[in-house]
Write an enzyme that holds these catalytic residues in place. Sequence first.
Site, PDB file in Angstrom:
ATOM      1  N   GLU A 323       0.889  -1.172   0.000  1.00  0.00           N
ATOM      2  CA  GLU A 323       0.000   0.000   0.000  1.00  0.00           C
ATOM      3  C   GLU A 323       0.914   1.206   0.000  1.00  0.00           C
ATOM      4  O   GLU A 323       1.765   1.337   0.889  1.00  0.00           O
ATOM      5  CB  GLU A 323      -0.917  -0.018   1.223  1.00  0.00           C
ATOM      6  CG  GLU A 323      -1.854  -1.236   1.279  1.00  0.00           C
ATOM      7  CD  GLU A 323      -2.731  -1.394   0.047  1.00  0.00           C
ATOM      8  OE1 GLU A 323      -3.015  -0.389  -0.635  1.00  0.00           O
ATOM      9  OE2 GLU A 323      -3.116  -2.542  -0.264  1.00  0.00           O
ATOM     10  N   CYS A 357      -1.646   8.729   4.607  1.00  0.00           N
ATOM     11  CA  CYS A 357      -1.657   8.414   3.184  1.00  0.00           C
ATOM     12  C   CYS A 357      -2.970   8.877   2.564  1.00  0.00           C
ATOM     13  O   CYS A 357      -3.045   9.170   1.385  1.00  0.00           O
ATOM     14  CB  CYS A 357      -1.476   6.926   2.978  1.00  0.00           C
ATOM     15  SG  CYS A 357      -2.539   5.985   4.056  1.00  0.00           S
TER      16      CYS A 357
HETATM   17  P1  NAD Z   1       8.981   5.206   3.255  1.00  0.00           P
HETATM   18  O1  NAD Z   1       8.713   4.617   1.929  1.00  0.00           O
HETATM   19  O2  NAD Z   1      10.063   6.185   3.391  1.00  0.00           O
HETATM   20  O3  NAD Z   1       9.294   4.048   4.317  1.00  0.00           O
HETATM   21  C1  NAD Z   1       8.462   2.922   4.453  1.00  0.00           C
HETATM   22  C2  NAD Z   1       9.318   1.760   4.915  1.00  0.00           C
HETATM   23  O4  NAD Z   1      10.253   1.458   3.889  1.00  0.00           O
HETATM   24  C3  NAD Z   1      10.131   2.069   6.167  1.00  0.00           C
HETATM   25  O5  NAD Z   1      10.212   0.929   6.969  1.00  0.00           O
HETATM   26  C4  NAD Z   1      11.473   2.443   5.602  1.00  0.00           C
HETATM   27  O6  NAD Z   1      12.541   2.221   6.496  1.00  0.00           O
HETATM   28  C5  NAD Z   1      11.569   1.525   4.399  1.00  0.00           C
HETATM   29  N1  NAD Z   1      12.445   2.058   3.377  1.00  0.00           N
HETATM   30  C6  NAD Z   1      12.648   3.358   3.048  1.00  0.00           C
HETATM   31  N2  NAD Z   1      13.551   3.453   2.055  1.00  0.00           N
HETATM   32  C7  NAD Z   1      13.921   2.205   1.761  1.00  0.00           C
HETATM   33  C8  NAD Z   1      14.819   1.656   0.812  1.00  0.00           C
HETATM   34  N3  NAD Z   1      15.508   2.415  -0.022  1.00  0.00           N
HETATM   35  N4  NAD Z   1      14.953   0.324   0.775  1.00  0.00           N
HETATM   36  C9  NAD Z   1      14.255  -0.458   1.609  1.00  0.00           C
HETATM   37  N5  NAD Z   1      13.395   0.001   2.517  1.00  0.00           N
HETATM   38  C10 NAD Z   1      13.210   1.314   2.597  1.00  0.00           C
HETATM   39  O7  NAD Z   1       7.588   5.803   3.769  1.00  0.00           O
HETATM   40  P2  NAD Z   1       7.269   6.587   5.118  1.00  0.00           P
HETATM   41  O8  NAD Z   1       7.855   7.961   5.006  1.00  0.00           O
HETATM   42  O9  NAD Z   1       7.574   5.775   6.302  1.00  0.00           O
HETATM   43  O10 NAD Z   1       5.691   6.685   5.009  1.00  0.00           O
HETATM   44  C11 NAD Z   1       5.073   7.602   4.160  1.00  0.00           C
HETATM   45  C12 NAD Z   1       4.646   6.976   2.859  1.00  0.00           C
HETATM   46  O11 NAD Z   1       3.860   5.834   3.128  1.00  0.00           O
HETATM   47  C13 NAD Z   1       3.787   7.896   2.029  1.00  0.00           C
HETATM   48  O12 NAD Z   1       4.118   7.765   0.675  1.00  0.00           O
HETATM   49  C14 NAD Z   1       2.382   7.392   2.305  1.00  0.00           C
HETATM   50  O13 NAD Z   1       1.447   7.705   1.316  1.00  0.00           O
HETATM   51  C15 NAD Z   1       2.623   5.930   2.423  1.00  0.00           C
HETATM   52  N6  NAD Z   1       1.569   5.267   3.183  1.00  0.00           N
HETATM   53  C16 NAD Z   1       0.636   4.570   2.476  1.00  0.00           C
HETATM   54  C17 NAD Z   1      -0.409   3.963   3.146  1.00  0.00           C
HETATM   55  C18 NAD Z   1      -1.456   3.200   2.396  1.00  0.00           C
HETATM   56  O14 NAD Z   1      -2.219   2.483   3.010  1.00  0.00           O
HETATM   57  N7  NAD Z   1      -1.507   3.331   1.073  1.00  0.00           N
HETATM   58  C19 NAD Z   1      -0.477   4.043   4.539  1.00  0.00           C
HETATM   59  C20 NAD Z   1       0.508   4.753   5.216  1.00  0.00           C
HETATM   60  C21 NAD Z   1       1.543   5.365   4.529  1.00  0.00           C
END
Ligand code: NAD
Length: 573
Positions: A323, A357
Amino acid sequence: MFICPFFIGRAVNEYGGLPAPKIHSSTQMTLMNGAPPIPPPVNEPILTYAPGTLERAELKIELEAQSATVVDIPLVIGGEEIRTGNTSNIVMPHLHSHILGTFHKAGKEEIGQAVSAAAEAHHEWSTTRWEDRAGVFLRAADLLAGPWRQKLNAATMLGQSKTAFQAEIDSACEIVDFFRFAAHFTERIYGMQPLSERGVWNRAEYRALEGFIYAVTPFNFTAIGANLSGTPAMMGNTVVWKPGRTSMLSNYYVLKLLEEAGLPAGVINFVAGDAGLITSELLTHKEFAGVHFTGSTAVFNSFWKTIGGNIGEYRSYPRIVGETGGKDFIVVHPSAEVLPVKTAIIRGAFEYQGQKCSAASRAYVPRSLWKDLEGPLIEETESLTMGDPRDFTNFMNAVIDQKAYDKITRYIDEARKSNEAEVIAGGTYDDSEGWFIRPTIIRADKPDYISMCDEIFGPVMSIFVYDDGDWAETLRLVDSTSPYALTGAVFAKDIGAIREALDTLKNSAGNFYINDKPTGAVVGQQPFGGGRASGTNDKAGSMMNLLRWVSARSIKETFVPAVDYRYPFMDEE
Ligand code: NAD
């Protein structure tokens, strides 16, 4: 009085409850015959935290206690706490000089240990009686609804900068709902059984996936951490969980809650550290069986590429559930009323600093309504209180970290300079003590102005005012402006306009709201998820999601097997 012999002589734990019963797998012990139904789930009531309430007093005590503590968070692998000494700090976003704790980071060795621990726990856990597995999560739900509630809420408020209410709907109610509803849905999945003709008994067995599940969770909802790691485990899988760096404190307490509820060692392994390193080790492992991800679209895309590039190396085709981002909209028809639109924009765009999100971040308002909306909307936006979540009069708090602060303020600066947009409310920011950004409204002259298209993930709402006659064209704009399709809302009194919006925006949002803000989905009521660049739309907290974490085996038993290979049609006339 009847005293359950099971509890006699057992020590009372630090939260005043009895230690959770230890689980023995079905291969070791069968306690009873029967198929006890899961208690019917109901959504956990949201407490108000109004002055004078018990919950408010309890939460304040817990906030004070956690503010005065520095927690040392280990990796938890196979039930063992591991401290690598390679640590990072956890700070309060609203007071970044205040260190709440440190967490230890995994190296390659610990990542490998987590995979081994998950493999070791797999057989016993996946063959544990269903009601015992469900019991762990139902017990966790009740512990959280009761004695653990304020521990999780305070950690979420302090570590992720949420108000009491935003924490309550996330780290208390939504986690409780996720666990209770997942138990109910799993029971229904297990109950989905094939037909059997006479002489044959057909059965479906919903096996846990072979290998480990990699749960990767974002900072913005404690409940997502609990759900993404917890519900695949409920289905019998074992998990390596990589929590978000800036939600570490609350996420660690989720794990402790599950341990308290009786989760056996190795079922969920808590591995913090360098996201890139952990991911590259896990996604390329032969035993990798699936990823349960929530976060940004770019990161999920990189996961999918890695998995695709490695596809011949796995034992099974991995399940990929993600998601991701959103650019969520509110589209207003000329027949709408002003006040509900104003409230939906304020709550939808600015609660939790727009870091949901589902947060509304673009609105399309007809010129006839804008003349009555503009003044009150700006006035109300400017009046919103912002500050430390321990001061309960604040409606908003800080954004999560410096990186988010820098990104969001760049969009604001850009709008200030642009001759295609105007900052009409907020637009100021200050990171001297905490990462504070005033709720900001940008009026865009062009519907494709950058802040109308990009996911900013902060308290920034962009508004495009359209000519009343352009309703149909505006709906097409809403559909085509962004690659995302997560949430959206239409405001109208005209039923025909609502129908038209439902039709034109059929694929523009996975969660669609009529005369309501596009945030605040409730487990069991509005299953959550979007399509296009917003994810695989497996609907967190629903049966659709849970089905991804099992692999069905069809079993046919013939009671009286055939003893002759010949068929009647082969007989002589
Ligand atoms: P993010 O993508 O930065 O991080 C999410 C996870 O991925 C974290 O655990 C992070 O450590 C990991 N991550 C980050 N970069 C990585 C990489 N290069 N390689 C591997 N893992 C990596 O997101 P965030 O800032 O924690 O959350 C915000 C984002 O999440 C927004 O885009 C938001 O829309 C989305 N979100 C979506 C939903 C949904 O249900 N669609 C819900 C909540 C948040």
